[in-house]
Motif scaffolding. Sequence first.
Motif, PDB file in Angstrom:
ATOM      1  N   PRO A  37       8.654  -1.143  -1.496  1.00  0.00           N
ATOM      2  CA  PRO A  37       8.172  -2.808  -1.542  1.00  0.00           C
ATOM      3  C   PRO A  37       7.121  -2.013  -0.966  1.00  0.00           C
ATOM      4  N   THR A  38       5.546  -3.171  -0.463  1.00  0.00           N
ATOM      5  CA  THR A  38       4.894  -2.491   0.438  1.00  0.00           C
ATOM      6  C   THR A  38       4.545  -3.438   1.364  1.00  0.00           C
ATOM      7  N   LEU A  51       6.231  -4.340   8.681  1.00  0.00           N
ATOM      8  CA  LEU A  51       5.948  -3.383   8.073  1.00  0.00           C
ATOM      9  C   LEU A  51       5.706  -2.675   6.671  1.00  0.00           C
ATOM     10  N   VAL A  52       4.257  -2.861   7.091  1.00  0.00           N
ATOM     11  CA  VAL A  52       3.204  -2.602   5.363  1.00  0.00           C
ATOM     12  C   VAL A  52       3.817  -0.826   5.429  1.00  0.00           C
ATOM     13  N   ILE A  81       3.894   8.840   4.522  1.00  0.00           N
ATOM     14  CA  ILE A  81       3.376   7.738   4.472  1.00  0.00           C
ATOM     15  C   ILE A  81       4.655   6.947   4.879  1.00  0.00           C
ATOM     16  N   ALA A  82       4.458   5.706   5.431  1.00  0.00           N
ATOM     17  CA  ALA A  82       5.205   5.390   6.555  1.00  0.00           C
ATOM     18  C   ALA A  82       5.007   3.694   6.160  1.00  0.00           C
ATOM     19  N   TYR A  83       5.758   3.126   6.873  1.00  0.00           N
ATOM     20  CA  TYR A  83       6.147   1.816   6.904  1.00  0.00           C
ATOM     21  C   TYR A  83       5.526   1.209   8.867  1.00  0.00           C
ATOM     22  N   CYS A  84       4.469   0.815   8.922  1.00  0.00           N
ATOM     23  CA  CYS A  84       4.176   0.435   9.863  1.00  0.00           C
ATOM     24  C   CYS A  84       3.285  -1.110  10.675  1.00  0.00           C
ATOM     25  N   CYS A  85       3.950  -1.314  11.677  1.00  0.00           N
ATOM     26  CA  CYS A  85       3.735  -2.881  11.941  1.00  0.00           C
ATOM     27  C   CYS A  85       2.216  -3.215  11.339  1.00  0.00           C
ATOM     28  N   CYS A  90       0.638  -3.674  18.438  1.00  0.00           N
ATOM     29  CA  CYS A  90       1.840  -2.619  17.463  1.00  0.00           C
ATOM     30  C   CYS A  90       1.836  -1.276  17.025  1.00  0.00           C
ATOM     31  N   ASP A  91       2.115  -0.646  17.457  1.00  0.00           N
ATOM     32  CA  ASP A  91       2.609   0.818  16.868  1.00  0.00           C
ATOM     33  C   ASP A  91       3.715   1.167  16.616  1.00  0.00           C
ATOM     34  N   PHE A  92       4.688   0.282  16.141  1.00  0.00           N
ATOM     35  CA  PHE A  92       5.856   0.673  15.671  1.00  0.00           C
ATOM     36  C   PHE A  92       5.569   1.189  14.698  1.00  0.00           C
ATOM     37  N   ALA A  93       6.386   1.972  14.026  1.00  0.00           N
ATOM     38  CA  ALA A  93       6.041   3.060  12.537  1.00  0.00           C
ATOM     39  C   ALA A  93       7.915   3.288  12.382  1.00  0.00           C
ATOM     40  N   LEU A  94       8.552   3.406  10.897  1.00  0.00           N
ATOM     41  CA  LEU A  94       8.916   4.000  10.645  1.00  0.00           C
ATOM     42  C   LEU A  94       8.947   5.385   9.499  1.00  0.00           C
TER      43      LEU A  94
END
Length: 246
Positions: A37-38, A51-52, A81-85, A90-94
């Motif tokens: 999902p996006t 997270l986008v 490609i990552a999921y970012c806040c 906020c610099d949270f990313a996975l």
Amino acid sequence: MDPNVCRCEACGISTNGMVYECEGCEMKIDVKCASLPTTVRHASHPHRTPLVLTRIPPAREEEAGKPRRCHVCRYLLRNCIAYCCSSNDCDFALDLGCAMLPASITMREWDKHHSLMLSFNASLDHPSDFICDFCEEELHPKRWMYHCRQCDLSFHLFCLKAASGWYRNIKFGRRFELDGIHRNHPLTFNHNTIKRRCNLCHVDRYDYGGFECASCYYVVCMICARTELAKMMQHLFAESHRLLGK
């Protein structure tokens, strides 16, 4: 020829399942990554903002702001490609490999009664230190781990390769008739969890994918299997051209 293990360009995890492949550059993306999902909400994210799914360019250091790192593995996120806040402050990313870790895994050889849960902070109501029961190294109590509170079992995220590590998207157990490697019996594609010596290269392999015969304990590591399979395919290709030439 199966097992067709390849690396997904999106998450970096190996798979022998169905993939999408570019005919021009041969880039492969597994079905799971292609169906993501996006936007998602993740339990580890301290904020309520979603997270986008974001395309991160090759050189973020040239942009304004601090370069993003994956919140879990701490790898610098570049050209991926990552999921970012979605919040600007906020610099949270996975990265996708960490974002897609299963919420729970079942490993009966380690815990016969419970599933191991993905924990983001196992230190609550746990006064003692955490030691990974697989590698026996210390675990940071406030970092991600797989944990069973009832049995007090803890594991690094990627120590259990077949469940949550680099082999988690590979299907083991299929049997193959590979006469070019072992004529007597079929070989089963397995994850070797005990030390076994490859009958071709005579190197000890442990915690590694390979082929083994259940009848005579003949073992072939993935490196040797790929080499022998490539030779077989070249022979078949040459033979087909010879027959067509006639």
